[in-house]
Design an enzyme around this catalytic site. Structure first.
Site, PDB file in Angstrom:
ATOM      1  N   ASN A 138       0.789  -1.321  -0.038  1.00 41.93           N
ATOM      2  CA  ASN A 138      -0.041  -0.127  -0.192  1.00 41.93           C
ATOM      3  C   ASN A 138       0.789   1.304  -0.059  1.00 41.93           C
ATOM      4  O   ASN A 138       1.397   1.444   0.909  1.00 41.93           O
ATOM      5  CB  ASN A 138      -1.076  -0.103   1.028  1.00 41.93           C
ATOM      6  CG  ASN A 138      -1.728   1.198   1.411  1.00 41.93           C
ATOM      7  OD1 ASN A 138      -1.549   1.963   0.524  1.00 41.93           O
ATOM      8  ND2 ASN A 138      -2.356   1.396   2.618  1.00 41.93           N
ATOM      9  N   LYS A 178       0.335   4.408  -0.258  1.00 43.32           N
ATOM     10  CA  LYS A 178      -0.416   5.382   0.082  1.00 43.32           C
ATOM     11  C   LYS A 178      -0.272   6.763  -0.635  1.00 43.32           C
ATOM     12  O   LYS A 178       0.072   6.494  -2.018  1.00 43.32           O
ATOM     13  CB  LYS A 178       0.039   5.842   1.421  1.00 43.32           C
ATOM     14  CG  LYS A 178       0.032   4.483   2.543  1.00 43.32           C
ATOM     15  CD  LYS A 178       0.049   4.636   4.069  1.00 43.32           C
ATOM     16  CE  LYS A 178      -0.037   3.197   4.472  1.00 43.32           C
ATOM     17  NZ  LYS A 178      -0.069   3.353   6.266  1.00 43.32           N
ATOM     18  N   HIS A 235      -9.497   1.420   4.677  1.00 41.32           N
ATOM     19  CA  HIS A 235      -8.358   1.738   5.408  1.00 41.32           C
ATOM     20  C   HIS A 235      -8.418   2.932   6.616  1.00 41.32           C
ATOM     21  O   HIS A 235      -9.209   3.539   6.411  1.00 41.32           O
ATOM     22  CB  HIS A 235      -7.246   2.150   4.650  1.00 41.32           C
ATOM     23  CG  HIS A 235      -6.037   2.300   5.067  1.00 41.32           C
ATOM     24  ND1 HIS A 235      -5.320   3.143   6.128  1.00 41.32           N
ATOM     25  CD2 HIS A 235      -4.988   1.138   5.067  1.00 41.32           C
ATOM     26  CE1 HIS A 235      -4.295   2.693   6.637  1.00 41.32           C
ATOM     27  NE2 HIS A 235      -3.983   1.712   5.789  1.00 41.32           N
ATOM     28  N   GLU A 274      -6.833   4.929   7.752  1.00 39.75           N
ATOM     29  CA  GLU A 274      -6.498   6.364   7.282  1.00 39.75           C
ATOM     30  C   GLU A 274      -7.671   7.157   6.773  1.00 39.75           C
ATOM     31  O   GLU A 274      -7.976   8.384   6.776  1.00 39.75           O
ATOM     32  CB  GLU A 274      -5.259   6.467   6.402  1.00 39.75           C
ATOM     33  CG  GLU A 274      -4.135   6.374   7.162  1.00 39.75           C
ATOM     34  CD  GLU A 274      -2.927   5.721   6.737  1.00 39.75           C
ATOM     35  OE1 GLU A 274      -2.840   5.581   5.226  1.00 39.75           O
ATOM     36  OE2 GLU A 274      -2.083   4.953   7.254  1.00 39.75           O
ATOM     37  N   GLU A 276      -5.872  -4.730  10.596  1.00 42.84           N
ATOM     38  CA  GLU A 276      -4.790  -3.880  10.919  1.00 42.84           C
ATOM     39  C   GLU A 276      -5.044  -3.144  12.164  1.00 42.84           C
ATOM     40  O   GLU A 276      -5.824  -2.118  12.209  1.00 42.84           O
ATOM     41  CB  GLU A 276      -4.799  -2.898   9.733  1.00 42.84           C
ATOM     42  CG  GLU A 276      -4.293  -3.348   8.219  1.00 42.84           C
ATOM     43  CD  GLU A 276      -3.581  -2.279   7.512  1.00 42.84           C
ATOM     44  OE1 GLU A 276      -2.633  -2.691   7.000  1.00 42.84           O
ATOM     45  OE2 GLU A 276      -4.404  -1.410   7.236  1.00 42.84           O
ATOM     46  N   GLY A 282       2.221   2.161  10.844  1.00 41.56           N
ATOM     47  CA  GLY A 282       3.110   3.439  10.872  1.00 41.56           C
ATOM     48  C   GLY A 282       4.004   3.491  12.199  1.00 41.56           C
ATOM     49  O   GLY A 282       4.725   4.867  12.111  1.00 41.56           O
ATOM     50  N   SER A 294       3.094  -2.081  10.584  1.00 44.39           N
ATOM     51  CA  SER A 294       4.632  -2.248  10.734  1.00 44.39           C
ATOM     52  C   SER A 294       4.993  -3.573  10.281  1.00 44.39           C
ATOM     53  O   SER A 294       5.989  -3.921  11.056  1.00 44.39           O
ATOM     54  CB  SER A 294       4.857  -1.868  12.285  1.00 44.39           C
ATOM     55  OG  SER A 294       4.469  -0.490  12.464  1.00 44.39           O
TER      56      SER A 294
END
Ligand code: PGA
Length: 256
Positions: A9, A11, A97, A99, A169, A175, A214
């Site tokens: 991904n 991003k 996701h 985000e 996730e 991250g 991660s």
């Protein structure tokens, strides 16, 4: 036999030159060297899907998008339709996701419309679910995962479920350099699989579950070896070919 999906991904990273370089490096790394039971997917920014699409032709590298709209076309400024993605050769789309949920206000209901539209158009939907740190600390992990799964999968039954991939996730692991423990991952993945089989009435059949958060070249072998892990959704470590190829290599070691 376990199969694996290793998905990058990207991003909001990589301009057109960087997209082409990274895509070519990954293609070079997997050519003549990819186990038939491992699939590799890259999800560049949508504006660069077209150039990546030309490079992946006739290779085993698969192409996915990071988002889509649920309507086929229309006055939705800035959005990308599913047919635009499939016409570029995309096989997958990442949906829900964390985000997109936290920065763009996407709700389970909204995500459900997209998942439904994607799978009805024969696109694999990688549905992301995960709990925040607060939710885990307050023993709400399973409640949150269950509610995300239930709401995002409404109306997706029978054959349509074959086009669904779940990405577990934990939001606190994305991250941050923190990963869930092996036990936390196995417990969540097994429960996710059982819950979907149960609510969808498909005993004995399971939906693949990827781990994300991660995942990198150092921990890949250990995480991908966990029983109910069917691959990974990788952010930061998918942005350099060395680390992404090393993760793919770990997946091949697990398969063999
Ligand atoms: P990360 O991102 O690997 O950088 O933690 C994973 C993701 O957001 O899908």
């Amino acid at each position: 036999m376990k199969t694996m999906l290793i998905a990058g991904n990207w991003k909001m990273n990589t301009n057109i030159d960087e997209t082409e370089i990274l895509t070519s490096q990954i293609i070079d790394g997997i050519t003549n060297n990819l186990d038939p039971n491992v699939d590799v997917l890259i999800c560049p920014p949508s504006i660069n899907l077209s150039s990546a699409s030309k490079l992946i032709k006739d290779t085993r590298l698969r192409l996915g998008a990071q988002n889509c709209h649920y309507e086929q076309k229309g006055a939705y400024t800035g959005e990308t339709s599913i047919s635009m993605l499939t016409s570029l050769g995309c096989s997958h789309v990442i949906l829900g996701h964390s985000e997109r949920r936290s920065y763009f206000g996407e709700t389970n209901q909204f995500i459900n419309l997209k998942v439904k539209a994607a799978v009805q158009s024969n696109l694999f939907a990688i549905l992301c679910i995960g709990e925040t740190k607060d939710e885990r600390d307050n023993n709400k992990t399973w409640e949150v995962l269950e509610s995300q799964l239930f709401s995002c999968l409404i109306g997706i039954d029978g054959n349509l479920l074959e086009k669904v991939v779940i990405a577990y996730e934990p939001v606190w692991a994305i991250g941050t350099g923190l990963t869930a423990t092996n036990d936390q991952i196995q417990e969540a993945h097994a429960r996710i699989k059982n819950y979907i089989s149960e609510i969808k009435g498909i005993p004995g059949r399971t939906v693949p579950v990827l781990y994300g958060g991660s995942l990198n070249e150092k921990n890949a072998l250990e995480i991908l070896s966990i029983q109910d892990v069917n691959g990974g959704l990788i952010g930061g470590a998918s942005l350099t070919s060395n680390s992404f190829l090393s993760i793919i290599n770990s997946a091949q070691r697990v398969i063999n």
